[in-house]
Structures are given as structure tokens and as C-alpha cells.
Enzyme design. Structure first.
Site, PDB file in Angstrom:
ATOM      1  N   CYS A   2       0.785  -1.231   0.000  1.00 34.87           N
ATOM      2  CA  CYS A   2       0.000   0.000   0.000  1.00 34.87           C
ATOM      3  C   CYS A   2       0.816   1.280   0.000  1.00 34.87           C
ATOM      4  CB  CYS A   2      -0.922   0.096   1.215  1.00 34.87           C
ATOM      5  SG  CYS A   2      -2.017  -1.260   1.394  1.00 34.87           S
ATOM      6  N   ARG A  27       3.143   0.695  -5.360  1.00 32.68           N
ATOM      7  CA  ARG A  27       3.143  -0.038  -4.091  1.00 32.68           C
ATOM      8  C   ARG A  27       1.920  -0.945  -3.942  1.00 32.68           C
ATOM      9  NH1 ARG A  27       6.574   2.292  -0.264  1.00 32.68           N
ATOM     10  NH2 ARG A  27       5.359   1.357   1.401  1.00 32.68           N
ATOM     11  N   TRP A  74      -2.591  -2.764  -1.594  1.00 31.81           N
ATOM     12  CA  TRP A  74      -2.177  -4.113  -1.957  1.00 31.81           C
ATOM     13  C   TRP A  74      -2.733  -4.982  -0.836  1.00 31.81           C
ATOM     14  CZ3 TRP A  74       0.523  -8.344  -0.137  1.00 31.81           C
ATOM     15  CH2 TRP A  74       0.882  -9.298  -1.098  1.00 31.81           C
ATOM     16  N   ASN A 100      -1.176   1.326   6.128  1.00 27.75           N
ATOM     17  CA  ASN A 100      -0.252   0.471   5.380  1.00 27.75           C
ATOM     18  C   ASN A 100       0.400  -0.464   6.391  1.00 27.75           C
ATOM     19  OD1 ASN A 100       3.083   1.112   4.085  1.00 27.75           O
ATOM     20  ND2 ASN A 100       1.824  -0.672   3.802  1.00 27.75           N
ATOM     21  N   GLY A 101       0.212  -1.764   6.203  1.00 31.40           N
ATOM     22  CA  GLY A 101       0.843  -2.720   7.111  1.00 31.40           C
ATOM     23  C   GLY A 101      -0.087  -3.874   7.460  1.00 31.40           C
ATOM     24  N   GLU A 470      17.602 -14.637 -12.695  1.00 25.90           N
ATOM     25  CA  GLU A 470      17.049 -13.280 -12.814  1.00 25.90           C
ATOM     26  C   GLU A 470      16.203 -13.165 -14.091  1.00 25.90           C
ATOM     27  OE1 GLU A 470      16.345 -10.825 -11.240  1.00 25.90           O
ATOM     28  OE2 GLU A 470      16.193  -9.172 -12.640  1.00 25.90           O
ATOM     29  N   LYS A 474      12.134 -12.207 -14.372  1.00 21.41           N
ATOM     30  CA  LYS A 474      11.612 -11.099 -15.189  1.00 21.41           C
ATOM     31  C   LYS A 474      10.489 -11.582 -16.086  1.00 21.41           C
ATOM     32  CE  LYS A 474      12.777  -8.634 -13.519  1.00 21.41           C
ATOM     33  NZ  LYS A 474      13.603  -8.329 -12.430  1.00 21.41           N
ATOM     34  N   GLU A 477       7.235 -12.652 -14.083  1.00 20.08           N
ATOM     35  CA  GLU A 477       6.470 -11.641 -13.351  1.00 20.08           C
ATOM     36  C   GLU A 477       5.712 -10.675 -14.247  1.00 20.08           C
ATOM     37  OE1 GLU A 477       8.427  -8.789 -10.677  1.00 20.08           O
ATOM     38  OE2 GLU A 477      10.259  -9.020 -11.819  1.00 20.08           O
ATOM     39  N   HIS A 493      18.027 -34.655 -13.680  1.00 19.38           N
ATOM     40  CA  HIS A 493      17.635 -35.207 -12.380  1.00 19.38           C
ATOM     41  C   HIS A 493      16.144 -35.014 -12.115  1.00 19.38           C
ATOM     42  CE1 HIS A 493      21.778 -36.095 -11.454  1.00 19.38           C
ATOM     43  NE2 HIS A 493      22.086 -34.927 -11.982  1.00 19.38           N
ATOM     44  N   LYS A 588       5.657  -2.992  -5.747  1.00 17.23           N
ATOM     45  CA  LYS A 588       7.087  -2.713  -5.868  1.00 17.23           C
ATOM     46  C   LYS A 588       7.837  -2.971  -4.554  1.00 17.23           C
ATOM     47  CE  LYS A 588      10.689  -0.946  -8.037  1.00 17.23           C
ATOM     48  NZ  LYS A 588      11.313  -1.827  -9.026  1.00 17.23           N
TER      49      LYS A 588
HETATM   50  C1  AGP Z   1      11.778  -8.172  -9.162  1.00 14.63           C
HETATM   51  O1  AGP Z   1      11.587  -7.639 -10.418  1.00 14.63           O
HETATM   52  C2  AGP Z   1      11.041  -7.455  -8.108  1.00 14.63           C
HETATM   53  N1  AGP Z   1       9.648  -7.478  -8.451  1.00 14.63           N
HETATM   54  C3  AGP Z   1      11.223  -8.066  -6.710  1.00 14.63           C
HETATM   55  O2  AGP Z   1      11.623  -9.394  -6.802  1.00 14.63           O
HETATM   56  C4  AGP Z   1      12.228  -7.277  -5.867  1.00 14.63           C
HETATM   57  O3  AGP Z   1      13.493  -7.438  -6.409  1.00 14.63           O
HETATM   58  C5  AGP Z   1      12.184  -7.767  -4.421  1.00 14.63           C
HETATM   59  O4  AGP Z   1      10.909  -7.534  -3.903  1.00 14.63           O
HETATM   60  C6  AGP Z   1      13.238  -7.117  -3.553  1.00 14.63           C
HETATM   61  O5  AGP Z   1      13.024  -5.748  -3.406  1.00 14.63           O
HETATM   62  P1  AGP Z   1      14.140  -4.816  -2.807  1.00 14.63           P
HETATM   63  O6  AGP Z   1      15.329  -4.911  -3.663  1.00 14.63           O
HETATM   64  O7  AGP Z   1      13.511  -3.457  -2.823  1.00 14.63           O
HETATM   65  O8  AGP Z   1      14.430  -5.302  -1.404  1.00 14.63           O
HETATM   66  N1  GLU Z   2      -3.721  -4.835   5.929  1.00  9.44           N
HETATM   67  C1  GLU Z   2      -4.336  -3.760   5.206  1.00  9.44           C
HETATM   68  C2  GLU Z   2      -5.297  -4.295   4.149  1.00  9.44           C
HETATM   69  O1  GLU Z   2      -5.244  -5.427   3.743  1.00  9.44           O
HETATM   70  C3  GLU Z   2      -3.295  -2.887   4.561  1.00  9.44           C
HETATM   71  C4  GLU Z   2      -2.530  -3.636   3.508  1.00  9.44           C
HETATM   72  C5  GLU Z   2      -1.092  -3.232   3.246  1.00  9.44           C
HETATM   73  O2  GLU Z   2      -0.565  -2.260   3.721  1.00  9.44           O
HETATM   74  O3  GLU Z   2      -0.419  -3.978   2.497  1.00  9.44           O
HETATM   75  O4  GLU Z   2      -6.137  -3.565   3.708  1.00  9.44           O
END
Ligand code: AGP
Ligand code: GLU
Length: 593
Positions: A2, A27, A74, A100-101, A470, A474, A477, A493, A588
């Protein structure tokens, strides 16, 4: 994960918040919502499933006011629908919250203290706002919010409006990022620095377990007991140009194309003539350790594999790469004298933060390699190296991988103390990256050939296998094609059972020692019907190879290989007409464990 934004000003809070939410959509983009307080203190809430673009359409035209809070979600608890979208409101409708959290003990609170309350959504967030109402029966608003915070277990950045004190945004912060920027038009609060651009030139990055009150012209920060706290002040160093799409159709393509400049920027930051300029304390600290544990997630973890390679080959320091999400819940046996190197583009990945805290508590030295030196992880780690990649907006990480690997190559060279030709190698790497970018049409052609595949395999050995990991991440995703990377020796294997008629298998062959064997492993898959592709380095190439990367020092080949495979993923997703910068189910910054 979020994104949250709040604005307390004289007017135009809606615009400030919507503008911020658009920039925070990376986010999370399951739903979006906003609460706007008009100049005569009437509060209106709009929210729905879907993007900020849709939110803008449902907000009453011409409605605006001096204060607003907003959210782009999210989902962690409950489906991405309108009811679960933020803001949430307390039963008596006095308190409004965006969060957020994750509140780990939300069920316990719901069924004990809040058993008389009604809950309309499936979120954990509704517990917070009702707990504030619960305490407000006895205490003033600030005390109620602070007491609520002491009852919450988990992570939270919250913005709260109290209808009875409508000129204030109340703030709580623990474990997920939150910044407050002060500007002439008002004060702005956001999950990262980008929404602050144009509104503030200075900001404070809140510590954990703090409570704040923000009005149009004041900011006050206290602990949960109400003791006033001093706060840090940082400069907003990002500008609008860095985060605008310009002539590009997608941020991912823009960021892939920025890679030569990122390499050149790193050369200019970390070299003075032929000498490497890195904090001397950091370099000499390596003398006191005999093991490196790299800790990271996703792309940063795959970049760490190259760190292991550099430090083992150039510095003879045994190194290991550990997944942060696994390490949070395990305690590895440590017999050596280790340095922990964390890699994180955002510096805000919850698992990596949790491990970093554990490692610090154990007293081991820590270094963070990051694109966000104002991040939570940067504030915790002993040492920090900037990768200078500039803001990375696309959820799929591209330039951060290249910048992390280049930074580690420079650090390893500095630690090895050997005379270095690295600067020239990196200069030539930047040029050769441009050569690859000039051959996009070949990669587009390859993308046409894999777009309808149900599964794709990347194979390689050694550092080509690491580049495969890697590359597979890519492709999966952003194109949603099930893609896996295997060390080509491992195929027999078990995995080779999955090879059937026309399954694309892409071999990476850039290393002299393994080129022959990887090619013969590829032939084994061809014999079972695979449609084979080879990405090779010029000196090892064959005329039938699908893409040939220019010759470069054998230490650095993954930095060119991934440019090809980033573009392959990109064009495959373009072919499938997918949402490239915001792939489904992802965000992200993974700010929840
Ligand atoms: C990869 O393209 C990303 N979507 C994801 O894997 C990212 O690299 C991972 O979440 C780590 O994030 P950070 O480098 O911000 O810790
Ligand atoms: N837990 C809250 C929800 O699901 C916030 C989500 C978040 O920050 O990722 O709405």
C-alpha cells in the site's frame, strides 16, 4: 504494501493526495480511496476497487478542501473490493483511517476489547480505527491513538482524521515507512519521497513507534507516552524529470534504456581517476571478517549471487547468499566472523528489515547496498553504499540489478586492493549495453516466438545459471508465462520430464568453461522436442545462436545477458498486451512479511 498520502494545507488537498497516490501506485493497485475534508469541515469519502484513475472519476467534481488522506491498496486481509478499500471508518463515524501494514493481533482485539463493535470489512485495519473509538470514550483523541498503538502488534503506518478536530492529521508509524514533508502550501505525509516533489523540499523520515500531529503549519512528533521527539531533516533529492515517463510507453523500457547511464554514473561516483573512492573504514573493515553472508529478496537476491562471485574470486572471502524471508524465521549456525551484506533496491523490504534488525542485535557488522539511502534499512545498517540508479518505478526491477552488481564489482575490487582495469571494463560495458539496446528488433523477434508458450525454461551453469534465475523472474512476473531457471546439469535429475514438443528452452552460454556442456544439455532437450534458443557471447558464438552479446570481461557477462532477457520479457508482455509496469498481484515494495 500500500501507499498512503495525507495533506494538510490551505486548499487543494485533493489534488495533492491524488497526485501522490498516482506516484505511489507501484506499491499496490488493488483499490484506491480518499477522505476529503472541505473548508466547512464536511468530510466526504470515496473509494472503490481498481486504480487511482478510476478513483478520480468517482470523486464529486469540484469538491476539494484543506485536508485529505488517501490510500492505494495491496490487499493483505480481505479481497480487493470496495468494502475492503481504505479509508475505513469507526462505528460512531468519528474517526477515519488509512493504513499500510499488517496487524498481527487483529483477531484477538476484535473478539475481546471490540466484541461489541460491528465490522463491515475483512481488513485488519478496521480494528485500529474502532480501537481508537473505544479509548476515545475515556481519553482525548491524542491519548486514544497513542494507547491504541500500544495495543497493536505488527506493522502500521496510519493517517487518521478525527471529525471533531478536522484541521489535524494524526499519524502512527511502526515498521512500514512514512515521511513528513513541510512546504509553503502545507504539510504532506507519504509512504515515500516521490509524492513530496513539488510540495516540500525537506522531509523527515519517521522512526518506529512514533505518534504525530500534522496541521497546515505545524508538525509535532512524540513517542507513545507523549514525550516530544526531535526528528531528522533530509533534502528531497529526486526531481520530477526522473519520474516522468517522457517518450517511453512504459517505465520498464525507460529503466532498461537508462542502464548505460547508470553504469557511467557509478563510474563517476566511485572512481577518482583510476582510484576507487569508497569509505576507507568500510574497506578496512573487511580485514576483520572471514565470511560474507548476503541477504536479500527477489532480484536483489539474484544480484547478490554476483556479489558472492566477486568476493570469492577477487578477495578470497567465502560467501553465501541467503533469502531474507527464510532467514527471518531461522537462525543459521554461525561459526565464522561474518559481515552481513544486505541488498535492497527500496531499502524497505519487510523481510530484509527484520533480518537486518536481528543481525544488528547479534552484534555482527552490516552493510546495505541500496537505491534508497533515506530508507529504513539505511538508517539501521552500519555502512551503506548508494547504487545511484535513480528512481525505479516499474515493479519489475531492471536497472537496480545492474547497478547493484556494478557497485559490488567496484567494492570487491577496492577490498582486493589489486591494480584494477575495472574502470575501463565498466566503460566498455556501458557502450556494449547500448549496442544491445540498438538490436531490440532481434529480441522482439524472439519474443514473438515465445509469447504463446505455456512454460519457458532458462538454463546455464555458474554465473550463466545465476543470470538465468534473474531472467526467469523477469519473464514470469510480467508475462505470466510459467518460467523457471535450472542449472543445465540438474535437468536430467527430474526437470527434463517437463520438456515436450515446442517448449522454449533458452540456454545462456557466456563462459568458456561451461559453453560446451550447456550446449550439449540444450541438445538433450531438443531431442525431446524443445524449441531451443541460445544467448551467447561473441567469442563463443555459433551462427545459429539467437542473440550474441558483445565480448566483455567474463566476470561481467550477466550484466549484458540480463539486458537481453529484460527486453525479451518486456516484448513478450507487450505482445500479450499486459500491464507491464504494474503486473498482477505484485507491488514494488514488499513492506509486509
Ligand atoms: C523483481 O523484479 C522485483 N519485483 C522483486 O523481486 C524485488 O526485487 C524484491 O521484492 C526485492 O526488493 P528490494 O530490492 O527493494 O528489497
Ligand atoms: N492490511 C491492510 C489491508 O489489507 C493494509 C494492507 C497493506 O498495507 O499492504 O487492507
Amino acid at each position: 504494501m500500500c501507499g498512503i498520502v495525507g495533506f494538510a494545507g490551505i486548499k487543494n488537498s485533493k489534488e495533492a493526495v491524488l497526485n501522490g497516490l498516482r506516484k505511489l501506485e507501484y506499491r499496490g493497485y488493488d483499490s484506491a480511496g480518499i477522505a476529503i475534508s472541505s473548508s466547512d469541515n464536511v468530510l466526504s469519502i470515496f473509494k472503490d476497487k481498481g486504480r487511482v484513475e478510476h478513483l478520480e472519476e468517482i470523486i464529486t467534481k469540484d469538491l476539494d478542501g484543506p485536508l485529505a488522506i488517501g490510500h492505494t491498496r495491496w490487499a493483505t486481509h480481505g479481497k480487493p473490493n470496495k468494502i475492503n478499500a481504505h479509508p475505513h471508518i469507526s462505528n460512531n463515524k468519528r474517526f477515519i483511517i488509512v493504513h499500510n501494514g499488517v496487524i498481527d493481533n487483529y483477531k484477538e482485539l476484535k473478539y475481546t476489547k471490540l466484541s461489541g463493535f460491528n465490522f463491515y470489512s475483512e481488513t485488519d485495519t478496521e480494528v485500529i480505527v474502532n480501537l481508537i473509538e473505544y479509548y476515545s470514550r475515556k481519553y482525548d483523541v491524542s491519548s486514544s491513538i497513542r494507547i491504541t498503538a500500544t495495543k497493536l502488534e505488527g506493522s502500521y503506518s496510519c493517517l487518521i482524521i478525527d471529525k471533531e478536530t478536522p484541521d489535524k492529521i494524526y499519524v502512527l508509524k511502526n515498521k512500514t515507512p512514512l515521511l513528513i514533508g513541510c512546504g509553503e502550501k502545507g504539510n504532506i505525509i507519504a509512504s515515500d519521497v516521490i509524492p513530496l516533489i513539488g510540495y516540500a523540499t525537506k522531509y523527515t523520515n519517521l522512526e518506529d513507534q512514533v505518534f504525530g500531529i500534522v496541521t497546515k503549519d505545524s508538525v509535532s512528533i512524540t513517542d507513545y507516552l507523549g514525550n516530544k521527539l526531535e526528528y531528522n531533516v533530509n533534502q528531497v533529492s529526486v526531481n520530477d524529470e526522473e519520474i516522468t515517463l517522457g517518450r517511453y510507453p512504459h517505465y520498464m523500457l525507460k529503466e532498461i534504456e537508462e542502464q548505460p547511464d547508470v553504469i557511467r554514473r557509478l563510474i563517476s561516483k566511485y572512481f577518482d581517476g583510476e582510484n576507487i573512492i569508497i569509505n576507507k573504514d568500510l574497506v578496512s573493515m573487511f580485514k576483520s571478517i572471514n565470511k560474507i553472508n548476503f541477504v536479500a529478496a527477489g532480484t536483489s537476491m539474484y544480484a547478490s549471487l554476483m556479489g558472492k562471485y566477486f568476493f570469492e574470486k577477487l578477495c578470497r572471502i567465502p560467501s553465501e547468499v541467503l533469502q531474507s524471508s527464510e532467514l527471518v524465521y531461522s537462525s543459521p549456525l554461525i561459526k565464522d566472523v561474518p559481515l552481513f551484506i544486505f541488498l535492497s533496491q527500496s531499502g524497505e523490504t519487510a523481510d530484509s528489515i527484520a533480518v537486518l534488525k536481528k543481525v544488528k542485535e547479534s552484534g555482527y557488522p552490516t552493510l546495505l547496498i541500496t537505491n534508497n539511502i533515506g530508507s529504513t534499512m539505511a538508517s539501521i545498517s552500519d555502512y551503506c553504499l548508494d547504487i545511484y540508479a535513480g528512481p525505479e518505478i516499474s515493479v519489475a526491477s531492471t536497472k537496480a540489478y545492474v547497478a547493484q552488481v556494478v557497485t559490488m564489482s567496484i567494492l570487491a575490487k577496492a577490498v582486493s586492493g589489486s591494480i584494477t582495469k575495472l574502470k575501463n571494463h565498466l566503460k566498455s560495458l556501458a557502450k556494449k549495453t547500448e549496442e544491445i539496446l540498438g538490436k531490440k528488433v532481434i529480441i522482439k523477434g524472439l519474443a514473438d516466438q515465445i509469447k504463446d508458450a505455456k512454460a519457458v525454461f532458462y538454463i546455464g551453469r555458474g554465473i550463466d545459471y545465476w543470470a538465468s534465475l534473474e531472467s526467469a523472474l523477469k519473464l514470469k512476473e510480467i508475462s505470466y508465462i510459467h518460467t523457471e531457471a535450472f542449472s543445465s546439469g540438474e535437468l536430467k535429475h527430474g526437470t527434463i520430464a517437463l520438456i515436450e514438443e515446442n517448449v522454449p528452452v533458452i540456454a545462456i552460454c557466456t563462459q568458456e568453461g561451461t559453453n560446451g556442456i550447456v550446449r550439449s544439455n540444450l541438445i538433450e532437450t531438443e531431442a525431446r522436442g524443445a524449441k531451443s534458443f541460445v544467448i551467447s557471447m561473441e567469442s563463443l558464438s555459433q551462427s545459429s545462436d539467437s542473440f550474441i552479446i558483445p565480448n566483455v570481461s567474463h566476470y561481467l557477462t550477466p550484466l549484458l545477458t540480463v539486458v537481453v532477457t529484460q527486453l525479451l520479457a518486456y516484448y513478450t508482455a507487450v505482445n500479450k498486451n499486459l500491464d507491464i509496469d504494474k503486473p498482477r498481484n505484485l507491488a514494488k515494495s514488499v513492506t509486509v512479511e
